[in-house]
Design a protein around this motif. Sequence first.
Motif, PDB file in Angstrom:
ATOM      1  N   ASP A   8      68.816  19.363-103.637  1.00 52.55           N
ATOM      2  CA  ASP A   8      70.014  19.139-102.773  1.00 52.55           C
ATOM      3  C   ASP A   8      71.157  20.546-102.690  1.00 52.55           C
ATOM      4  O   ASP A   8      71.811  20.752-101.822  1.00 52.55           O
ATOM      5  CB  ASP A   8      71.167  17.988-103.107  1.00 52.55           C
ATOM      6  CG  ASP A   8      71.379  18.104-104.497  1.00 52.55           C
ATOM      7  OD1 ASP A   8      70.791  18.516-105.456  1.00 52.55           O
ATOM      8  OD2 ASP A   8      72.537  17.524-104.769  1.00 52.55           O
ATOM      9  N   LEU A   9      70.978  21.282-103.917  1.00 52.50           N
ATOM     10  CA  LEU A   9      71.954  22.491-103.999  1.00 52.50           C
ATOM     11  C   LEU A   9      70.834  23.495-103.656  1.00 52.50           C
ATOM     12  O   LEU A   9      71.396  24.795-103.886  1.00 52.50           O
ATOM     13  CB  LEU A   9      72.266  22.489-105.303  1.00 52.50           C
ATOM     14  CG  LEU A   9      72.958  21.358-106.096  1.00 52.50           C
ATOM     15  CD1 LEU A   9      73.164  21.546-107.341  1.00 52.50           C
ATOM     16  CD2 LEU A   9      74.299  21.089-105.228  1.00 52.50           C
ATOM     17  N   ALA A  10      69.599  23.609-103.151  1.00 52.27           N
ATOM     18  CA  ALA A  10      68.848  24.637-103.044  1.00 52.27           C
ATOM     19  C   ALA A  10      69.473  25.618-101.874  1.00 52.27           C
ATOM     20  O   ALA A  10      69.239  27.002-102.099  1.00 52.27           O
ATOM     21  CB  ALA A  10      67.328  24.016-102.399  1.00 52.27           C
ATOM     22  N   ALA A  11      70.264  25.471-100.940  1.00 48.52           N
ATOM     23  CA  ALA A  11      70.878  26.358 -99.972  1.00 48.52           C
ATOM     24  C   ALA A  11      71.562  27.287-100.747  1.00 48.52           C
ATOM     25  O   ALA A  11      71.565  28.514-100.646  1.00 48.52           O
ATOM     26  CB  ALA A  11      71.425  25.526 -99.033  1.00 48.52           C
ATOM     27  N   LEU A  12      72.508  26.959-101.822  1.00 45.92           N
ATOM     28  CA  LEU A  12      73.153  27.637-102.321  1.00 45.92           C
ATOM     29  C   LEU A  12      72.411  28.533-103.710  1.00 45.92           C
ATOM     30  O   LEU A  12      72.729  29.995-103.594  1.00 45.92           O
ATOM     31  CB  LEU A  12      74.470  26.934-103.203  1.00 45.92           C
ATOM     32  CG  LEU A  12      75.375  27.736-104.165  1.00 45.92           C
ATOM     33  CD1 LEU A  12      76.051  28.517-103.037  1.00 45.92           C
ATOM     34  CD2 LEU A  12      76.418  26.836-104.759  1.00 45.92           C
ATOM     35  N   ALA A  13      71.566  28.073-104.037  1.00 44.87           N
ATOM     36  CA  ALA A  13      70.480  28.671-105.041  1.00 44.87           C
ATOM     37  C   ALA A  13      69.728  29.892-104.308  1.00 44.87           C
ATOM     38  O   ALA A  13      69.801  31.063-104.941  1.00 44.87           O
ATOM     39  CB  ALA A  13      69.593  27.644-105.867  1.00 44.87           C
ATOM     40  N   GLN A  14      69.404  29.501-103.113  1.00 41.78           N
ATOM     41  CA  GLN A  14      68.687  30.648-102.456  1.00 41.78           C
ATOM     42  C   GLN A  14      69.525  31.626-101.742  1.00 41.78           C
ATOM     43  O   GLN A  14      69.089  32.677-101.831  1.00 41.78           O
ATOM     44  CB  GLN A  14      67.773  29.853-101.300  1.00 41.78           C
ATOM     45  CG  GLN A  14      66.672  28.988-101.675  1.00 41.78           C
ATOM     46  CD  GLN A  14      66.152  28.022-100.602  1.00 41.78           C
ATOM     47  OE1 GLN A  14      66.638  28.046 -99.785  1.00 41.78           O
ATOM     48  NE2 GLN A  14      65.345  27.219-101.157  1.00 41.78           N
ATOM     49  N   ALA A  15      70.703  31.291-101.446  1.00 39.83           N
ATOM     50  CA  ALA A  15      71.550  32.190-100.952  1.00 39.83           C
ATOM     51  C   ALA A  15      71.987  33.234-101.876  1.00 39.83           C
ATOM     52  O   ALA A  15      71.937  34.393-101.837  1.00 39.83           O
ATOM     53  CB  ALA A  15      72.739  31.508-100.414  1.00 39.83           C
ATOM     54  N   ALA A  16      72.084  32.583-103.158  1.00 43.89           N
ATOM     55  CA  ALA A  16      72.701  33.414-104.303  1.00 43.89           C
ATOM     56  C   ALA A  16      71.639  34.531-104.809  1.00 43.89           C
ATOM     57  O   ALA A  16      71.737  35.319-105.242  1.00 43.89           O
ATOM     58  CB  ALA A  16      73.237  32.500-105.607  1.00 43.89           C
ATOM     59  N   GLY A  17      70.342  33.719-104.626  1.00 41.02           N
ATOM     60  CA  GLY A  17      69.082  34.381-105.136  1.00 41.02           C
ATOM     61  C   GLY A  17      68.623  35.562-104.436  1.00 41.02           C
ATOM     62  O   GLY A  17      67.805  36.378-104.872  1.00 41.02           O
ATOM     63  N   HIS A  18      69.179  35.714-103.095  1.00 38.89           N
ATOM     64  CA  HIS A  18      68.595  36.855-102.276  1.00 38.89           C
ATOM     65  C   HIS A  18      69.525  37.746-101.617  1.00 38.89           C
ATOM     66  O   HIS A  18      69.195  38.396-101.012  1.00 38.89           O
ATOM     67  CB  HIS A  18      67.713  35.981-101.135  1.00 38.89           C
ATOM     68  CG  HIS A  18      66.469  35.299-101.750  1.00 38.89           C
ATOM     69  ND1 HIS A  18      66.372  33.852-101.837  1.00 38.89           N
ATOM     70  CD2 HIS A  18      65.224  35.816-101.870  1.00 38.89           C
ATOM     71  CE1 HIS A  18      65.371  33.657-102.105  1.00 38.89           C
ATOM     72  NE2 HIS A  18      64.353  34.587-102.320  1.00 38.89           N
ATOM     73  N   SER A  19      70.693  37.432-101.951  1.00 39.05           N
ATOM     74  CA  SER A  19      71.757  38.285-101.327  1.00 39.05           C
ATOM     75  C   SER A  19      71.559  39.697-101.732  1.00 39.05           C
ATOM     76  O   SER A  19      70.967  40.026-102.715  1.00 39.05           O
ATOM     77  CB  SER A  19      73.222  37.932-101.652  1.00 39.05           C
ATOM     78  OG  SER A  19      73.295  37.854-103.058  1.00 39.05           O
ATOM     79  N   ALA A  20      72.063  40.692-101.064  1.00 43.73           N
ATOM     80  CA  ALA A  20      72.189  42.030-101.436  1.00 43.73           C
ATOM     81  C   ALA A  20      71.029  42.747-102.081  1.00 43.73           C
ATOM     82  O   ALA A  20      69.950  42.650-101.742  1.00 43.73           O
ATOM     83  CB  ALA A  20      73.453  42.453-102.180  1.00 43.73           C
ATOM     84  N   ASN A  21      71.258  43.147-103.257  1.00 51.85           N
ATOM     85  CA  ASN A  21      70.008  43.623-104.162  1.00 51.85           C
ATOM     86  C   ASN A  21      70.546  42.963-105.659  1.00 51.85           C
ATOM     87  O   ASN A  21      71.394  42.481-105.988  1.00 51.85           O
ATOM     88  CB  ASN A  21      69.929  44.930-104.102  1.00 51.85           C
ATOM     89  CG  ASN A  21      71.217  45.948-104.607  1.00 51.85           C
ATOM     90  OD1 ASN A  21      71.583  45.395-105.601  1.00 51.85           O
ATOM     91  ND2 ASN A  21      71.647  46.421-103.920  1.00 51.85           N
ATOM     92  N   PRO A  22      69.424  43.182-106.451  1.00 51.89           N
ATOM     93  CA  PRO A  22      69.556  42.379-107.935  1.00 51.89           C
ATOM     94  C   PRO A  22      70.694  43.104-108.709  1.00 51.89           C
ATOM     95  O   PRO A  22      71.357  42.330-109.387  1.00 51.89           O
ATOM     96  CB  PRO A  22      68.402  42.991-108.576  1.00 51.89           C
ATOM     97  CG  PRO A  22      67.243  43.222-107.506  1.00 51.89           C
ATOM     98  CD  PRO A  22      67.998  43.631-106.426  1.00 51.89           C
ATOM     99  N   ALA A  23      71.052  44.173-108.515  1.00 51.76           N
ATOM    100  CA  ALA A  23      72.236  44.679-109.547  1.00 51.76           C
ATOM    101  C   ALA A  23      73.516  44.084-109.064  1.00 51.76           C
ATOM    102  O   ALA A  23      74.349  43.742-109.454  1.00 51.76           O
ATOM    103  CB  ALA A  23      72.224  46.306-109.388  1.00 51.76           C
TER     104      ALA A  23
END
Lengths: 788, 291, 155
Positions: free
Chosen positions: B91-106
């Motif tokens: 149910d929370l995957a949208a937020l997890a994916q949004a947080a995990g792919h934004s901008a760059n790792p740093a």
Amino acid sequence: MQNTADAAVMNFPRRDARDKLLGRTKYTIDVGGSEVIHAVLLRADVASAQVLRLDVEAARSMPGVRAIATWEDAPGAHGIGIADHPIFARDVIRYHGEPIAAIAAETLEQAHAAAQAITLELAPLPAVLTMAQALEKDAPLVHPDWKDYDILFEGAARGGNVAWEATVARGDTDAAFDRTDVTIVDGVYRVGRQSHVPFEPRAVVAAFEDGRHHIQTSTQVPWTVRHVTARVLNIPESQVRVTVPAVGGGFGLKFDCSLEPYAAILAKKSGRVVSLVNSRREEQMTCLCRENAEIRIRSAVTADGEIVGREATVLMDCGAYGGEQVFLTTMTAHTLGGNYRLGSVRLSSRAIYTNTPPNGAFRACNGVYNTFALERHTDEICDAIGMDRMEFRRHNVVGDQDIGATGQVFEGDVLRPMIDRMQALCAKHPNGRENGQRLDDGRIYGRAMTVGTWFIFVGPSAATVNLNVDGSATLVTSGVEIGSGSMMHALPQIVAAGLGIAPEQVIVKTADTDAAGRDLGVGGGRTTVSIGAASAAACDEVRDKLLAVASEMLQTAPEQLVLADGRVEIRGRPGSGTTIQKVVAEAETRTGPISGSGAFTGPGIEAMPGCAAGHFIDAIDIPVFAVHDCELAIDPDTGQVEILAYRVVQDVGRALNHRAIHGQIQGGVVQGMGYALHEEITINDQGCFDQTGFEAYRLPLAQDVVPIEFDLFEGAPSCGPLGTKGAGEVPILNVGATIGCAIANATGKQVSQLPLTPPRVLALLDGRDEPLALNHISAIWSDNTLRR
Amino acid sequence: MDITPYPKLFLANDLNEALRALRELADSAIPLAGATWVMRAPLRCETADRTLIDLSRIEALRTINIDQQEAVIGALATHEQIANALNGYNDLAALAQAAGHSANPAIRRMATIGGNICTAEFAAADLVPALLALDARLEIEGLDGSRTQTMAAFLEARATRAHTDLVTRLIIPRTQRTSTHARLTLRKAGDYPVANLSVSIALGAGGKISAATVAVGAVEAVAKRWTGFEEAIIGHAPSPEKMQMIAKTCLEEFDGRDAMDAPGWYRLRVLTGLVANAFSTLQETTLGRAM
Amino acid sequence: MTITLTVNREERIFSGDPRTPLVDVLRDHLRMTGTKAVCREGFCGACMVHVDGAPMASCLLPVGSLDGAAVTTIEGVATMEHLNAVQQAFEDHDVVQCGMCFPGMVMTMSRLFQTNTSPDRDEIKAAMTGNICRCTGYERIIDALMSIRTNEVTS
């Protein structure tokens, strides 16, 4: 026994890697410490204006200020071909970002604060921001006084906003276009600017020492910096010394003098060591970009694919000052006029003034977009006459004894066998895919192969080789290491091979204009060729002196002696001779230390008399050819292009360091991918670039690239040392062309512009944009010239 | 001479200290979370000499708690922490994916959820549509107490909001839904998106969509719910093709934003492709397992 | 404001504007110039340092936030005689060109290999998203990194 050329070929690793990996290397931006004060430039924030008042008095008394400079401190103007460029705006501002004053203070913050305290009153003037506007009848002139400028190179047509015009006329194109058996193909093409983005911005540290200027700078051209600084300060060139620390990337941006005179003036006025470094924003917004260009090509082609006539006009935006573009008008004859045999040809290559930041040189300058236009045009010809693209190219590429646009005679068949090599390379990866085919994921497949012609920029270089008593050699030249590795790989390898010592034993001194002879600079693929040839010539003199002494020591004729492994041996009798150290020691007792000097400038290939007007060089001394092939996939929902495979067959003459050339090909092609797909500069109605940093100016990232597959074509004629040609510049040459042609092949659409960003590709797929029209370039060629 | 008792960067030890400093310094101060936006002020030619009220020492703002009822995420949780902590919750995957792919790792390691949603000038935030789609509420604290607010209400007033109170926590109700986030960048990765989309759906009888919340970011200046599309997909099976077809009929809700990275038409044009991507991700991952 | 940091295992004190980005403190005040300020917006990765073990863009870190933190810079990851595995691979494969991006590359990739000793090519590329190189076109850098992965796998 290996010959000298074979002995030079090796994967010699670069010696500057370790310090760079440890963060120990000091670039110009890293020079600092408490004795160094900091400078900033006050830059114009309008594109075109009259200066009503400039008052720096209030700024002078700001905290920490040590010196302020304005136009009064730099009376001279500089330029290439025409002296049209003062380093400070005086009465008129011609571009957004133009320097008005330079301020040095104890801290950078104090210098910025003082810049804010300068009073500047301006009255706006009309601006021409595009070449179309600049060429309109009655357009405002960027340089109303253009007739009064010093001419530094004779022969060009100039007038109004046309800073420089170079033309080529060979044969009768009117007759060719009038033939009843030809198809006439007419195409227009447009490209934007490309920013180099060297990670080290332009930077300089200047001091005034013992009555002379000492300039440490991040440059590719120490002798140009020396010359231009002296010219604008109106002092003898001998009063300027230029030294160059490690350079953090150049790509052509640093092939001109830029920040150095400001720092020099401030150093003398303040008596301090002055550091001037462009902020990233300044670096982006005043980048001497690869110029935007607009091109029209018309060709008369017979049904069996013979190009009997070609007429083309290339408009190159030089921005507010002529700069490098004046010279680059010369290149069109050899890039757009290259690749193919032409029955007759007329070319007009024009540098146009606009109220925009000046442009400059960028890796394979002029060639990159002219190759794009030419190869797109070539595919359009093939479509018009119904001929296979490969067959057409194989039939028409220049070969042995064919003549080029300016009538020079080419030697050797190079491009045609390179096409064969590319077909063999591609045949290793058969995939049965066709242009326009939908892949399993719904994306559209495209592929293209293109050819390109480039050249090595030869010209003067000097070298001195000192053979040391320890058996090592010191090579003294004006070369600088900009990252490409020529100073780290090819030069020590050439000297080592020439003297029979290990390359580790060759010390390579970086540029100091007080120590080494004049040199045109590091760029144009010329380091290995020109500095290499001068170095090889210096080695010849050293070897002659060495062998003369050894001959007496070993009682053997010099012709019977060979240099290898740090020893002088009698031919065919290993171990019979003596060490180089012993010969050098003996020489010191007889005639003194052994050194040699060498020079090079190029063989001077000739053009056909009367073909070229306004050209700095009429023929190219060392042509370089490239064949590229690209496979890509286009997402029809987003316009995103993914490169699936990219292949290069490159004419290198002779490959001295395979690994180093691989690095140049991978890096150069990726820069070309950026140019073709991602990197875009737009100029807004204020006359400044929208893209001010890394968020907006999109460089290729690791996930956007693929490993480049390549095949080095060796053996083409070259006057370079050991048969070499420079390998660093050319890899970018036909990337835009190949990707553009592949996208056209995939989509069946007219691809006329770069970069092909996702929005532009999607607009193309959707038929959203009107076809490109360049109404300011006439179909009647002579209308596009001043000589009409 | 600087007579303020606060240094130019004030490390608040607790929320009260931070709130007091913000009130006292008013417009001359700004809260500092992950610093990735504030520290780039010079690049935007912002010259205001503002005191930074650094919240990073306030441990309470960093915690992430997930139970059966709700997920509570401290405003100072970074993108990287959120992507890790929410991993595995459908149910929370949208937020997890949004947080995990934004901008760059740093940037993901530094940038916080609070900063992401409070930066009014940043149209392309990835977490904002995800929070909208997951029906998150914000907890906001001021010196006069705390309150909660819906994302939509917060966004509506965001541009003119005074920084005298602070977003402290995001509260996301746990559901039986599945969610995902899709984003389009001009390069493969490493960019801010030209358009992004978060989808949260529940499936009813026969695998048809029984409830849907969809939010779109970057297309307009402020992210918003795509209500026409939410309504139109109820009762349909969530096949990517069908969803894309429906999306094409619901685009009039948006007025695409022309900006340097892409023209407005492009953002709208690619939105339906993002819908297809989002639903095919749902099909491949969470729904595939659930069905 | 006075800020105390541990930089490369040594305590250092900074007095000045606490909003100063860490990269400027390192370069201008401590004169440790290995860390490069290239874009100042967190996109290029040339200013990457480790803060309490995690790679961070030092251009975006106000030094005042870091009071008491442990910072490792490119000057602190190896000695002149013994490069770390990432640096050694870059030297062995002769992948360095202008060198400006490499301090940041080394900091990012050294951390990647601490957390994942055998990343595949795609994982390396994903981890490299915030480190831009203008010279090399990346692939030879990645080839070099793949070699240490293989070595570790076989040893």
